[in-house]
Design a protein around this motif. Structure first.
Motif, PDB file in Angstrom:
ATOM      1  N   TRP A  56       5.413  -4.246  12.569  1.00 19.73           N
ATOM      2  CA  TRP A  56       4.012  -4.552  12.842  1.00 19.73           C
ATOM      3  C   TRP A  56       3.169  -4.349  11.582  1.00 19.73           C
ATOM      4  O   TRP A  56       2.347  -5.201  11.232  1.00 19.73           O
ATOM      5  CB  TRP A  56       3.508  -3.677  13.989  1.00 19.73           C
ATOM      6  CG  TRP A  56       2.073  -3.885  14.337  1.00 19.73           C
ATOM      7  CD1 TRP A  56       1.047  -3.063  14.043  1.00 19.73           C
ATOM      8  CD2 TRP A  56       1.513  -4.983  15.036  1.00 19.73           C
ATOM      9  NE1 TRP A  56      -0.120  -3.576  14.511  1.00 19.73           N
ATOM     10  CE2 TRP A  56       0.134  -4.775  15.134  1.00 19.73           C
ATOM     11  CE3 TRP A  56       2.044  -6.148  15.584  1.00 19.73           C
ATOM     12  CZ2 TRP A  56      -0.729  -5.659  15.742  1.00 19.73           C
ATOM     13  CZ3 TRP A  56       1.183  -7.030  16.207  1.00 19.73           C
ATOM     14  CH2 TRP A  56      -0.179  -6.791  16.283  1.00 19.73           C
ATOM     15  N   ASP A  57       3.367  -3.240  10.907  1.00 22.38           N
ATOM     16  CA  ASP A  57       2.633  -2.970   9.662  1.00 22.38           C
ATOM     17  C   ASP A  57       2.915  -4.043   8.620  1.00 22.38           C
ATOM     18  O   ASP A  57       2.014  -4.491   7.910  1.00 22.38           O
ATOM     19  CB  ASP A  57       3.013  -1.605   9.090  1.00 22.38           C
ATOM     20  CG  ASP A  57       2.485  -0.456   9.932  1.00 22.38           C
ATOM     21  OD1 ASP A  57       1.576  -0.692  10.761  1.00 22.38           O
ATOM     22  OD2 ASP A  57       2.997   0.673   9.766  1.00 22.38           O
ATOM     23  N   GLU A  59       3.756  -7.174   9.175  1.00 20.48           N
ATOM     24  CA  GLU A  59       3.078  -8.421   9.549  1.00 20.48           C
ATOM     25  C   GLU A  59       1.586  -8.360   9.245  1.00 20.48           C
ATOM     26  O   GLU A  59       0.997  -9.346   8.825  1.00 20.48           O
ATOM     27  CB  GLU A  59       3.310  -8.737  11.026  1.00 20.48           C
ATOM     28  CG  GLU A  59       4.674  -9.309  11.286  1.00 20.48           C
ATOM     29  CD  GLU A  59       4.797  -9.929  12.665  1.00 20.48           C
ATOM     30  OE1 GLU A  59       3.774 -10.126  13.343  1.00 20.48           O
ATOM     31  OE2 GLU A  59       5.936 -10.216  13.045  1.00 20.48           O
ATOM     32  N   ILE A  60       0.991  -7.206   9.438  1.00 17.74           N
ATOM     33  CA  ILE A  60      -0.438  -7.065   9.149  1.00 17.74           C
ATOM     34  C   ILE A  60      -0.681  -7.183   7.643  1.00 17.74           C
ATOM     35  O   ILE A  60      -1.603  -7.861   7.206  1.00 17.74           O
ATOM     36  CB  ILE A  60      -0.973  -5.721   9.690  1.00 17.74           C
ATOM     37  CG1 ILE A  60      -1.016  -5.783  11.219  1.00 17.74           C
ATOM     38  CG2 ILE A  60      -2.357  -5.420   9.127  1.00 17.74           C
ATOM     39  CD1 ILE A  60      -1.377  -4.479  11.872  1.00 17.74           C
TER      40      ILE A  60
END
Length: 165
Positions: A56-57, A59-60
């Motif tokens: 997730w990190d 992708e951000i």
């Protein structure tokens, strides 16, 4: 047939192992770092959460990146497989053989003789099947290390099978 290892004795299912295919198994352990780490109980939920958080990190920060474009990571993994020293825990194979409840010892059978271990210590064995990217052909097919690494300098070699008594 020299590379085949047997698990037999007081088991419901005798098992035949081929260490040559373990390089593709996700359970393999990097033995260059395994004994240096503090072995803690693995919390699967925590590992999953960390892995998802990392993704997730990423992708951000970088935007969505799809697996075919991760060439450097694939290249690193390929290089690691070609030069690494790997082992496999014996425990899953013992569980699959379904030993009888009366089993007290695990006997390591080798061309050098037999070594009897209490079953609890036997379940912690790590079987080294690759050293510096090469299979253990001369005195293999596997070396057996105790789970605590106490025999790292002098592993059990020339192993032909395991017998549960």
């Amino acid at each position: 047939m020299d590379n085949i290892i047997f698990i037999k004795g007081k088991v419901k299912y005798p098992i035949t192992l081929d260490p040559g295919v373990w390089i593709f198994d996700d359970r393999r352990l990097d033995l260059k770092t395994y004994f240096n780490q503090v072995n803690q109980a693995v919390d699967e939920l925590e590992n999953y959460t960390k892995s998802i958080s990392k993704h997730w990190d990423r992708e951000i920060m970088e935007g969505a990146v799809y697996p075919p474009t991760l060439k450097s990571e694939k290249k690193f993994e390929k290089e690691k497989v070609l030069t690494g020293t790997f082992g496999m825990p014996l425990l899953p194979f013992i569980h699959n053989a379904e030993p009888e409840t009366t089993v007290k010892t695990l006997i390591v059978e080798s061309t050098d003789g037999e070594v009897a271990l209490p079953i609890e210590q036997g379940k912690e064995l790590i079987l080294c099947f690759s050293k510096n990217g090469k299979p253990l052909r001369q005195d293999g097919p596997v070396y057996a290390f105790f789970g605590d690494g106490s025999n790292r300098d002098k592993p059990l070699k020339n192993i032909k099978g395991f017998r549960l008594n």
